[in-house]
Scaffold this motif. Structure first.
Motif, PDB file in Angstrom:
ATOM      1  N   GLN A   1       6.521   7.651   5.822  1.00  0.00           N
ATOM      2  CA  GLN A   1       7.820   8.245   5.511  1.00  0.00           C
ATOM      3  C   GLN A   1       7.754   9.767   5.680  1.00  0.00           C
ATOM      4  O   GLN A   1       8.723  10.388   6.133  1.00  0.00           O
ATOM      5  N   ASN A   2       6.623  10.354   5.340  1.00  0.00           N
ATOM      6  CA  ASN A   2       6.447  11.793   5.564  1.00  0.00           C
ATOM      7  C   ASN A   2       6.477  12.117   7.055  1.00  0.00           C
ATOM      8  O   ASN A   2       7.045  13.135   7.467  1.00  0.00           O
ATOM      9  N   TYR A   3       5.859  11.270   7.865  1.00  0.00           N
ATOM     10  CA  TYR A   3       5.925  11.458   9.320  1.00  0.00           C
ATOM     11  C   TYR A   3       7.378  11.381   9.778  1.00  0.00           C
ATOM     12  O   TYR A   3       7.826  12.186  10.593  1.00  0.00           O
TER      13      TYR A   3
ATOM     14  N   ILE B   1       0.863  -1.177   0.000  1.00  0.00           N
ATOM     15  CA  ILE B   1       0.000   0.000   0.000  1.00  0.00           C
ATOM     16  C   ILE B   1       0.903   1.232   0.000  1.00  0.00           C
ATOM     17  O   ILE B   1       1.279   1.760   1.049  1.00  0.00           O
ATOM     18  N   ASP B   2       1.273   1.661  -1.183  1.00  0.00           N
ATOM     19  CA  ASP B   2       2.251   2.734  -1.337  1.00  0.00           C
ATOM     20  C   ASP B   2       1.848   4.029  -0.653  1.00  0.00           C
ATOM     21  O   ASP B   2       2.692   4.717  -0.070  1.00  0.00           O
ATOM     22  N   ASP B   3       0.576   4.376  -0.700  1.00  0.00           N
ATOM     23  CA  ASP B   3       0.127   5.633  -0.104  1.00  0.00           C
ATOM     24  C   ASP B   3       0.354   5.656   1.411  1.00  0.00           C
ATOM     25  O   ASP B   3       0.781   6.666   1.964  1.00  0.00           O
TER      26      ASP B   3
ATOM     27  N   LYS C   1       7.680   4.427  17.262  1.00  0.00           N
ATOM     28  CA  LYS C   1       6.444   4.399  16.466  1.00  0.00           C
ATOM     29  C   LYS C   1       6.662   3.943  15.020  1.00  0.00           C
ATOM     30  O   LYS C   1       5.753   3.386  14.407  1.00  0.00           O
ATOM     31  N   LEU C   2       7.846   4.216  14.478  1.00  0.00           N
ATOM     32  CA  LEU C   2       8.152   3.876  13.084  1.00  0.00           C
ATOM     33  C   LEU C   2       9.442   3.044  13.039  1.00  0.00           C
ATOM     34  O   LEU C   2      10.446   3.472  12.480  1.00  0.00           O
ATOM     35  N   PRO C   3       9.412   1.843  13.630  1.00  0.00           N
ATOM     36  CA  PRO C   3      10.639   1.043  13.689  1.00  0.00           C
ATOM     37  C   PRO C   3      11.136   0.662  12.292  1.00  0.00           C
ATOM     38  O   PRO C   3      10.357   0.295  11.418  1.00  0.00           O
ATOM     39  N   GLU C   4      12.429   0.780  12.131  1.00  0.00           N
ATOM     40  CA  GLU C   4      13.035   0.535  10.822  1.00  0.00           C
ATOM     41  C   GLU C   4      12.834  -0.898  10.344  1.00  0.00           C
ATOM     42  O   GLU C   4      12.697  -1.138   9.143  1.00  0.00           O
ATOM     43  N   ASP C   5      12.767  -1.847  11.257  1.00  0.00           N
ATOM     44  CA  ASP C   5      12.581  -3.240  10.832  1.00  0.00           C
ATOM     45  C   ASP C   5      11.180  -3.488  10.274  1.00  0.00           C
ATOM     46  O   ASP C   5      10.976  -4.421   9.501  1.00  0.00           O
ATOM     47  N   GLN C   6      10.219  -2.658  10.639  1.00  0.00           N
ATOM     48  CA  GLN C   6       8.860  -2.797  10.112  1.00  0.00           C
ATOM     49  C   GLN C   6       8.589  -1.824   8.964  1.00  0.00           C
ATOM     50  O   GLN C   6       7.744  -2.081   8.118  1.00  0.00           O
ATOM     51  N   LEU C   7       9.300  -0.701   8.973  1.00  0.00           N
ATOM     52  CA  LEU C   7       9.113   0.329   7.957  1.00  0.00           C
ATOM     53  C   LEU C   7      10.490   0.866   7.570  1.00  0.00           C
ATOM     54  O   LEU C   7      10.949   1.861   8.118  1.00  0.00           O
ATOM     55  N   PRO C   8      11.150   0.188   6.648  1.00  0.00           N
ATOM     56  CA  PRO C   8      12.496   0.626   6.258  1.00  0.00           C
ATOM     57  C   PRO C   8      12.476   2.035   5.664  1.00  0.00           C
ATOM     58  O   PRO C   8      11.481   2.462   5.072  1.00  0.00           O
ATOM     59  N   TYR C   9      13.569   2.727   5.857  1.00  0.00           N
ATOM     60  CA  TYR C   9      13.722   4.056   5.255  1.00  0.00           C
ATOM     61  C   TYR C   9      13.664   3.911   3.738  1.00  0.00           C
ATOM     62  O   TYR C   9      14.294   3.025   3.170  1.00  0.00           O
TER      63      TYR C   9
END
Length: 89
Positions: A32-34, A24-26, A64-72
């Motif tokens: 990523q904006n956060y 879900i790109d959006d 809140k935005l862990p890198e392992d779940q949401l990579p940069y």
């Protein structure tokens, strides 16, 4: 202070752990904006010499935005985050 309040009290990060987020790109882009907003805020605190706030903001972002779940998605953003963390430890 309004950005700080929005990031720590208003915005919700419930979908970060969803295993389908990569499809879900959006939503991934929104998070990523956060992350960009967290790093911008930390940079402003750094300029003001508020080391404790830099660490607080970056720690909250990582929680809140862990890198392992949401990579940069942007290496420059990752480098800026790392640099701020290293400088303000």
């Amino acid at each position: 202070e309004k950005l700080y309040n929005n990031l720590t009290n208003i915005y919700k990060y419930d979908g970060v752990g969803d295993k389908h987020i990569e499809y879900i790109d959006d939503i991934a882009s929104l998070y990523q904006n956060y992350r960009d907003a967290f790093i911008t805020l930390a940079s402003e605190y750094d300029k003001a010499g508020k080391k404790e706030k830099v660490k607080e903001v970056l720690d909250f972002m990582d929680e809140k935005l862990p890198e392992d779940q949401l990579p940069y998605s942007n290496e420059a953003l990752l480098n800026k985050s790392d640099s701020l963390y290293d400088k303000n430890l």
